[in-house]
Design a protein around this motif. Sequence first.
Motif, PDB file in Angstrom:
ATOM      1  N   UNK A 168       0.452  -1.086  -0.113  1.00  0.00           N
ATOM      2  CA  UNK A 168      -0.360   0.299   0.246  1.00  0.00           C
ATOM      3  C   UNK A 168       1.008   1.253   0.139  1.00  0.00           C
ATOM      4  N   UNK A 169       0.600   2.083  -0.777  1.00  0.00           N
ATOM      5  CA  UNK A 169       1.742   3.157  -1.139  1.00  0.00           C
ATOM      6  C   UNK A 169       1.106   4.640   0.112  1.00  0.00           C
ATOM      7  N   UNK A 170       0.090   4.654   0.390  1.00  0.00           N
ATOM      8  CA  UNK A 170      -0.684   5.538   0.829  1.00  0.00           C
ATOM      9  C   UNK A 170      -1.871   4.957   1.115  1.00  0.00           C
ATOM     10  N   UNK A 171      -2.336   5.339   2.764  1.00  0.00           N
ATOM     11  CA  UNK A 171      -4.365   5.854   3.358  1.00  0.00           C
ATOM     12  C   UNK A 171      -4.428   6.825   2.341  1.00  0.00           C
ATOM     13  N   UNK A 172      -5.138   6.000   1.409  1.00  0.00           N
ATOM     14  CA  UNK A 172      -6.226   7.031  -0.112  1.00  0.00           C
ATOM     15  C   UNK A 172      -7.228   7.814   0.710  1.00  0.00           C
ATOM     16  N   UNK A 173      -7.686   7.152   1.515  1.00  0.00           N
ATOM     17  CA  UNK A 173      -9.184   7.503   2.381  1.00  0.00           C
ATOM     18  C   UNK A 173      -8.746   8.426   2.983  1.00  0.00           C
ATOM     19  N   UNK A 174      -7.586   8.791   3.813  1.00  0.00           N
ATOM     20  CA  UNK A 174      -7.601   9.457   4.546  1.00  0.00           C
ATOM     21  C   UNK A 174      -7.119  10.746   4.455  1.00  0.00           C
ATOM     22  N   UNK A 175      -6.616  10.249   2.667  1.00  0.00           N
ATOM     23  CA  UNK A 175      -5.680  12.401   1.876  1.00  0.00           C
ATOM     24  C   UNK A 175      -7.121  12.048   1.277  1.00  0.00           C
ATOM     25  N   UNK A 176      -8.376  11.521   0.746  1.00  0.00           N
ATOM     26  CA  UNK A 176      -9.601  12.635   1.056  1.00  0.00           C
ATOM     27  C   UNK A 176     -10.491  13.054   1.305  1.00  0.00           C
ATOM     28  N   UNK A 177     -10.404  12.997   3.110  1.00  0.00           N
ATOM     29  CA  UNK A 177     -10.672  13.546   3.974  1.00  0.00           C
ATOM     30  C   UNK A 177     -10.185  15.002   3.985  1.00  0.00           C
ATOM     31  N   UNK A 178      -8.817  15.075   3.822  1.00  0.00           N
ATOM     32  CA  UNK A 178      -7.999  16.283   4.559  1.00  0.00           C
ATOM     33  C   UNK A 178      -8.297  17.014   3.046  1.00  0.00           C
ATOM     34  N   UNK A 179      -8.082  16.388   1.857  1.00  0.00           N
ATOM     35  CA  UNK A 179      -8.525  17.419   1.247  1.00  0.00           C
ATOM     36  C   UNK A 179      -9.971  18.080   1.249  1.00  0.00           C
ATOM     37  N   UNK A 180     -11.099  17.709   1.055  1.00  0.00           N
ATOM     38  CA  UNK A 180     -12.559  17.923   1.398  1.00  0.00           C
ATOM     39  C   UNK A 180     -12.213  18.996   3.345  1.00  0.00           C
ATOM     40  N   UNK A 181     -11.769  18.496   4.233  1.00  0.00           N
ATOM     41  CA  UNK A 181     -11.546  19.638   5.590  1.00  0.00           C
ATOM     42  C   UNK A 181     -10.367  21.019   4.807  1.00  0.00           C
ATOM     43  N   UNK A 182      -9.853  20.706   3.649  1.00  0.00           N
ATOM     44  CA  UNK A 182      -9.162  21.992   3.276  1.00  0.00           C
ATOM     45  C   UNK A 182     -10.123  22.557   2.297  1.00  0.00           C
ATOM     46  N   UNK A 230      -3.135   9.676  -7.289  1.00  0.00           N
ATOM     47  CA  UNK A 230      -2.114   9.143  -7.475  1.00  0.00           C
ATOM     48  C   UNK A 230      -1.370   7.547  -7.113  1.00  0.00           C
ATOM     49  N   UNK A 231      -2.019   7.984  -5.715  1.00  0.00           N
ATOM     50  CA  UNK A 231      -1.887   6.694  -4.843  1.00  0.00           C
ATOM     51  C   UNK A 231      -2.545   5.303  -4.719  1.00  0.00           C
ATOM     52  N   UNK A 232      -4.000   5.901  -5.582  1.00  0.00           N
ATOM     53  CA  UNK A 232      -4.816   4.620  -5.291  1.00  0.00           C
ATOM     54  C   UNK A 232      -4.371   4.429  -7.536  1.00  0.00           C
ATOM     55  N   UNK A 233      -3.533   5.030  -7.849  1.00  0.00           N
ATOM     56  CA  UNK A 233      -3.378   4.424  -9.191  1.00  0.00           C
ATOM     57  C   UNK A 233      -2.286   3.412  -8.883  1.00  0.00           C
ATOM     58  N   UNK A 234      -1.438   4.414  -8.437  1.00  0.00           N
ATOM     59  CA  UNK A 234      -0.322   3.160  -7.985  1.00  0.00           C
ATOM     60  C   UNK A 234      -0.173   1.245  -7.421  1.00  0.00           C
ATOM     61  N   UNK A 235      -1.616   1.409  -6.264  1.00  0.00           N
ATOM     62  CA  UNK A 235      -1.966   0.684  -5.664  1.00  0.00           C
ATOM     63  C   UNK A 235      -2.511  -0.373  -7.140  1.00  0.00           C
ATOM     64  N   UNK A 236      -3.666   0.493  -8.003  1.00  0.00           N
ATOM     65  CA  UNK A 236      -3.903  -0.920  -8.292  1.00  0.00           C
ATOM     66  C   UNK A 236      -3.202  -0.788  -9.982  1.00  0.00           C
ATOM     67  N   UNK A 237      -2.175  -0.666  -9.794  1.00  0.00           N
ATOM     68  CA  UNK A 237      -0.883  -0.829 -11.307  1.00  0.00           C
ATOM     69  C   UNK A 237       0.341  -1.350 -10.696  1.00  0.00           C
ATOM     70  N   UNK A 238       0.421  -2.219  -9.376  1.00  0.00           N
ATOM     71  CA  UNK A 238       1.432  -2.348  -8.890  1.00  0.00           C
ATOM     72  C   UNK A 238       2.074  -3.358  -9.785  1.00  0.00           C
ATOM     73  N   UNK A 239       2.905  -3.077 -10.791  1.00  0.00           N
ATOM     74  CA  UNK A 239       3.684  -4.569 -11.203  1.00  0.00           C
ATOM     75  C   UNK A 239       4.761  -5.543 -10.128  1.00  0.00           C
ATOM     76  N   UNK A 240       4.153  -6.899 -10.372  1.00  0.00           N
ATOM     77  CA  UNK A 240       5.088  -7.623  -9.840  1.00  0.00           C
ATOM     78  C   UNK A 240       6.898  -7.736 -10.066  1.00  0.00           C
ATOM     79  N   UNK A 241       7.439  -7.873  -8.689  1.00  0.00           N
ATOM     80  CA  UNK A 241       8.801  -7.654  -9.577  1.00  0.00           C
ATOM     81  C   UNK A 241       9.714  -9.278 -10.147  1.00  0.00           C
ATOM     82  N   UNK A 242      10.052  -8.429 -11.569  1.00  0.00           N
ATOM     83  CA  UNK A 242      11.320  -9.173 -12.865  1.00  0.00           C
ATOM     84  C   UNK A 242      11.328 -10.466 -11.679  1.00  0.00           C
ATOM     85  N   UNK A 243      11.739 -11.194 -10.347  1.00  0.00           N
ATOM     86  CA  UNK A 243      11.643 -12.122 -10.397  1.00  0.00           C
ATOM     87  C   UNK A 243      11.125 -13.017  -9.991  1.00  0.00           C
ATOM     88  N   UNK A 244       9.943 -12.718  -9.993  1.00  0.00           N
ATOM     89  CA  UNK A 244       9.121 -13.275  -9.011  1.00  0.00           C
ATOM     90  C   UNK A 244       8.053 -14.045 -10.348  1.00  0.00           C
TER      91      UNK A 244
END
Length: 101
Positions: free
Chosen positions: A41-55, A87-101
């Motif tokens: 998980x790159x970051x907490x997407x829901x928390x970021x969205x809540x902070x953005x709404x508050x701002x 960006x975090x939501x897209x990164x969590x969706x598009x994470x590619x596995x490492x080449x050695x797996x």
Amino acid sequence: MHHATPARRTLPALLATTLLAGGLLLGQTAAAPAAEAAPHRTCNVQQLKNQARDERDRAAQLKRLGAREEARRAAARATALERRADQCARADEVVAPPLWK
């Protein structure tokens, strides 16, 4: 006074750099199996969205009070937080596995 030749200065520096890089690589490979256990998980997407709404709410309130410059800054922070959440939501969706797996 005898001056050191360039080779006497560069070889120890090169050796120290090589040893440092090797130690970092060994440290990363030792920590790699522990990181595989948890899902990535790159970051907490829901928390970021809540902070953005508050701002956004804060920017609207400041605008109503007549503080235009502060409202503009709060809106810019909200936009940055929303962009980061996307960006975090897209990164969590598009994470590619490492080449050695």
